[in-house]
Design a protein around this motif. Structure first.
Motif, PDB file in Angstrom:
ATOM      1  N   PRO A  27      46.087 -16.327  -7.599  1.00 13.97           N
ATOM      2  CA  PRO A  27      45.233 -16.073  -6.440  1.00 13.97           C
ATOM      3  C   PRO A  27      45.056 -17.316  -5.567  1.00 13.97           C
ATOM      4  N   LEU A  28      44.382 -17.130  -4.454  1.00 13.90           N
ATOM      5  CA  LEU A  28      44.074 -18.220  -3.541  1.00 13.90           C
ATOM      6  C   LEU A  28      42.996 -19.135  -4.108  1.00 13.90           C
ATOM      7  N   THR A  29      43.006 -20.368  -3.653  1.00 10.47           N
ATOM      8  CA  THR A  29      41.914 -21.301  -3.918  1.00 10.47           C
ATOM      9  C   THR A  29      40.860 -21.115  -2.823  1.00 10.47           C
ATOM     10  N   ASP A  30      39.749 -21.804  -2.947  1.00  6.36           N
ATOM     11  CA  ASP A  30      38.743 -21.793  -1.868  1.00  6.36           C
ATOM     12  C   ASP A  30      39.358 -22.304  -0.573  1.00  6.36           C
ATOM     13  N   LYS A  31      40.168 -23.356  -0.686  1.00  7.96           N
ATOM     14  CA  LYS A  31      40.839 -23.891   0.503  1.00  7.96           C
ATOM     15  C   LYS A  31      41.767 -22.841   1.109  1.00  7.96           C
ATOM     16  N   GLY A  32      42.481 -22.096   0.267  1.00  7.18           N
ATOM     17  CA  GLY A  32      43.380 -21.053   0.745  1.00  7.18           C
ATOM     18  C   GLY A  32      42.636 -19.958   1.496  1.00  7.18           C
ATOM     19  N   ARG A  33      41.455 -19.585   1.001  1.00  3.55           N
ATOM     20  CA  ARG A  33      40.635 -18.581   1.694  1.00  3.55           C
ATOM     21  C   ARG A  33      40.141 -19.119   3.041  1.00  3.55           C
ATOM     22  N   MET A  34      39.789 -20.398   3.075  1.00  2.00           N
ATOM     23  CA  MET A  34      39.372 -21.021   4.325  1.00  2.00           C
ATOM     24  C   MET A  34      40.542 -21.040   5.324  1.00  2.00           C
ATOM     25  N   GLN A  35      41.733 -21.381   4.846  1.00  6.71           N
ATOM     26  CA  GLN A  35      42.914 -21.388   5.710  1.00  6.71           C
ATOM     27  C   GLN A  35      43.185 -20.000   6.280  1.00  6.71           C
ATOM     28  N   ALA A  36      43.064 -18.974   5.432  1.00  8.99           N
ATOM     29  CA  ALA A  36      43.291 -17.603   5.891  1.00  8.99           C
ATOM     30  C   ALA A  36      42.260 -17.203   6.943  1.00  8.99           C
ATOM     31  N   ASN A  37      41.023 -17.640   6.774  1.00  4.93           N
ATOM     32  CA  ASN A  37      39.989 -17.360   7.775  1.00  4.93           C
ATOM     33  C   ASN A  37      40.295 -18.045   9.103  1.00  4.93           C
ATOM     34  N   GLU A  38      40.847 -19.248   9.045  1.00  6.18           N
ATOM     35  CA  GLU A  38      41.236 -19.947  10.275  1.00  6.18           C
ATOM     36  C   GLU A  38      42.349 -19.180  10.993  1.00  6.18           C
ATOM     37  N   THR A  39      43.304 -18.657  10.233  1.00  4.71           N
ATOM     38  CA  THR A  39      44.389 -17.876  10.830  1.00  4.71           C
ATOM     39  C   THR A  39      43.849 -16.562  11.386  1.00  4.71           C
ATOM     40  N   LYS A  40      42.887 -15.978  10.711  1.00  5.87           N
ATOM     41  CA  LYS A  40      42.233 -14.769  11.229  1.00  5.87           C
ATOM     42  C   LYS A  40      41.681 -15.034  12.628  1.00  5.87           C
ATOM     43  N   GLU A  41      41.045 -16.178  12.806  1.00  5.25           N
ATOM     44  CA  GLU A  41      40.498 -16.539  14.119  1.00  5.25           C
ATOM     45  C   GLU A  41      41.611 -16.714  15.149  1.00  5.25           C
ATOM     46  N   LYS A  42      42.695 -17.370  14.759  1.00 10.33           N
ATOM     47  CA  LYS A  42      43.812 -17.593  15.682  1.00 10.33           C
ATOM     48  C   LYS A  42      44.430 -16.277  16.162  1.00 10.33           C
ATOM     49  N   LEU A  43      44.463 -15.285  15.270  1.00 11.04           N
ATOM     50  CA  LEU A  43      45.120 -14.003  15.583  1.00 11.04           C
ATOM     51  C   LEU A  43      44.125 -12.916  16.004  1.00 11.04           C
ATOM     52  N   SER A  44      42.870 -13.287  16.196  1.00 13.71           N
ATOM     53  CA  SER A  44      41.811 -12.289  16.405  1.00 13.71           C
ATOM     54  C   SER A  44      41.990 -11.445  17.669  1.00 13.71           C
ATOM     55  N   GLY A  45      42.720 -11.928  18.656  1.00 16.07           N
ATOM     56  CA  GLY A  45      42.903 -11.154  19.889  1.00 16.07           C
ATOM     57  C   GLY A  45      44.043 -10.160  19.836  1.00 16.07           C
ATOM     58  N   ILE A  46      44.712 -10.061  18.712  1.00 13.02           N
ATOM     59  CA  ILE A  46      45.885  -9.190  18.604  1.00 13.02           C
ATOM     60  C   ILE A  46      45.536  -7.945  17.806  1.00 13.02           C
ATOM     61  N   GLN A  47      45.876  -6.798  18.354  1.00 14.50           N
ATOM     62  CA  GLN A  47      45.706  -5.524  17.657  1.00 14.50           C
ATOM     63  C   GLN A  47      47.052  -5.160  17.042  1.00 14.50           C
ATOM     64  N   PHE A  48      47.155  -5.301  15.728  1.00 20.46           N
ATOM     65  CA  PHE A  48      48.432  -5.051  15.063  1.00 20.46           C
ATOM     66  C   PHE A  48      48.646  -3.555  14.859  1.00 20.46           C
ATOM     67  N   ASP A  49      49.869  -3.127  15.164  1.00 22.47           N
ATOM     68  CA  ASP A  49      50.244  -1.723  14.975  1.00 22.47           C
ATOM     69  C   ASP A  49      50.715  -1.470  13.549  1.00 22.47           C
ATOM     70  N   LYS A  50      51.363  -2.464  12.969  1.00 22.66           N
ATOM     71  CA  LYS A  50      51.890  -2.339  11.603  1.00 22.66           C
ATOM     72  C   LYS A  50      51.635  -3.642  10.870  1.00 22.66           C
ATOM     73  N   ILE A  51      51.289  -3.520   9.586  1.00 23.86           N
ATOM     74  CA  ILE A  51      51.032  -4.700   8.756  1.00 23.86           C
ATOM     75  C   ILE A  51      51.779  -4.522   7.442  1.00 23.86           C
ATOM     76  N   PHE A  52      52.637  -5.483   7.145  1.00 24.78           N
ATOM     77  CA  PHE A  52      53.433  -5.454   5.922  1.00 24.78           C
ATOM     78  C   PHE A  52      53.109  -6.705   5.114  1.00 24.78           C
ATOM     79  N   VAL A  53      52.978  -6.526   3.805  1.00 23.36           N
ATOM     80  CA  VAL A  53      52.526  -7.620   2.957  1.00 23.36           C
ATOM     81  C   VAL A  53      53.332  -7.658   1.663  1.00 23.36           C
ATOM     82  N   SER A  54      53.635  -8.868   1.233  1.00 20.77           N
ATOM     83  CA  SER A  54      54.195  -9.056  -0.104  1.00 20.77           C
ATOM     84  C   SER A  54      53.164  -8.577  -1.119  1.00 20.77           C
TER      85      SER A  54
END
Length: 193
Positions: A27-54
């Motif tokens: 799993p992610l570390t606390d730092k990893g969760r913080m990094q993901a939250n930062e990316t969430k902010e960077k991408l917050s203006g985009i409405q994704f039509d499809k999301i694919f995940v490992s």
């Protein structure tokens, strides 16, 4: 199509300098969760039509932070990390000491499968190409993919049509790479943002 490739946030294996391929599922570390939250902010203006995940934990946790649990994601095994074979789970410093010919000269790493028993670049790129073909590039979809560092590196080499993936740096944890497709031709818009 607009394609956003996101590497997962820092995992426990990343923090402990462990080689982490397709077989390591931490799993992610606390730092990893913080990094993901930062990316969430960077991408917050985009409405994704499809999301694919490992389907690996570190990628699925990152995706949930970015898009939330209310959004439907598709887990796709073609998006897992590169398989490092018997090197998976070993300390990176030990691998560098024991196999310097593959780590001190990046152009040799593509042949590491001969020793590690892992995946070849060609095999990984074949599954990524198969995934790309299933997307349909000539549409207006905003597509988010959450995957892994080496996988994204090899994907970039494929999209940029280079036979030298070792010249491409892996994206940092939880950073994104953005491609636009114009009549099926990939145009790199942002790398490791």
């Amino acid at each position: 199509m607009e394609l956003y490739l996101v590497r997962h946030g820092q995992s426990q294996a990343n923090a402990n300098h462990i080689m982490q391929g397709a077989k390591i599922d931490q799993p992610l570390t606390d730092k990893g969760r913080m990094q993901a939250n930062e990316t969430k902010e960077k991408l917050s203006g985009i409405q994704f039509d499809k999301i694919f995940v490992s389907p690996l934990k570190r990628a699925s946790e990152t995706a949930e932070i970015i898009v939330g649990s209310q959004v439907t994601v598709t887990f796709d095994p073609r998006l897992v990390e590169f398989d490092y074979g018997k090197w998976d789970g070993q300390r990176i410093e030990d691998l560098v000491a024991n196999y310097p010919e593959y780590f001190k000269n990046a152009s040799n790493f593509k042949n590491s499968w001969r020793v590690s028993g892992g995946e070849t670049y060609e095999k990984a790129q074949k599954r990524l190409s198969n995934f790309m073909n299933s997307l349909g590039l000539d549409n207006n979809d905003q597509v988010l993919v959450v995957s892994h560092g080496m996988t994204i590196k090899l994907w970039l080499a494929l999209l940029l049509n280079t036979n030298n993936p070792e010249r491409i740096a892996e994206p940092e944890n939880a950073e994104y790479t953005h491609f636009s497709f114009y009549h099926g031709i990939p145009i790199l818009k942002a790398y490791s943002k």
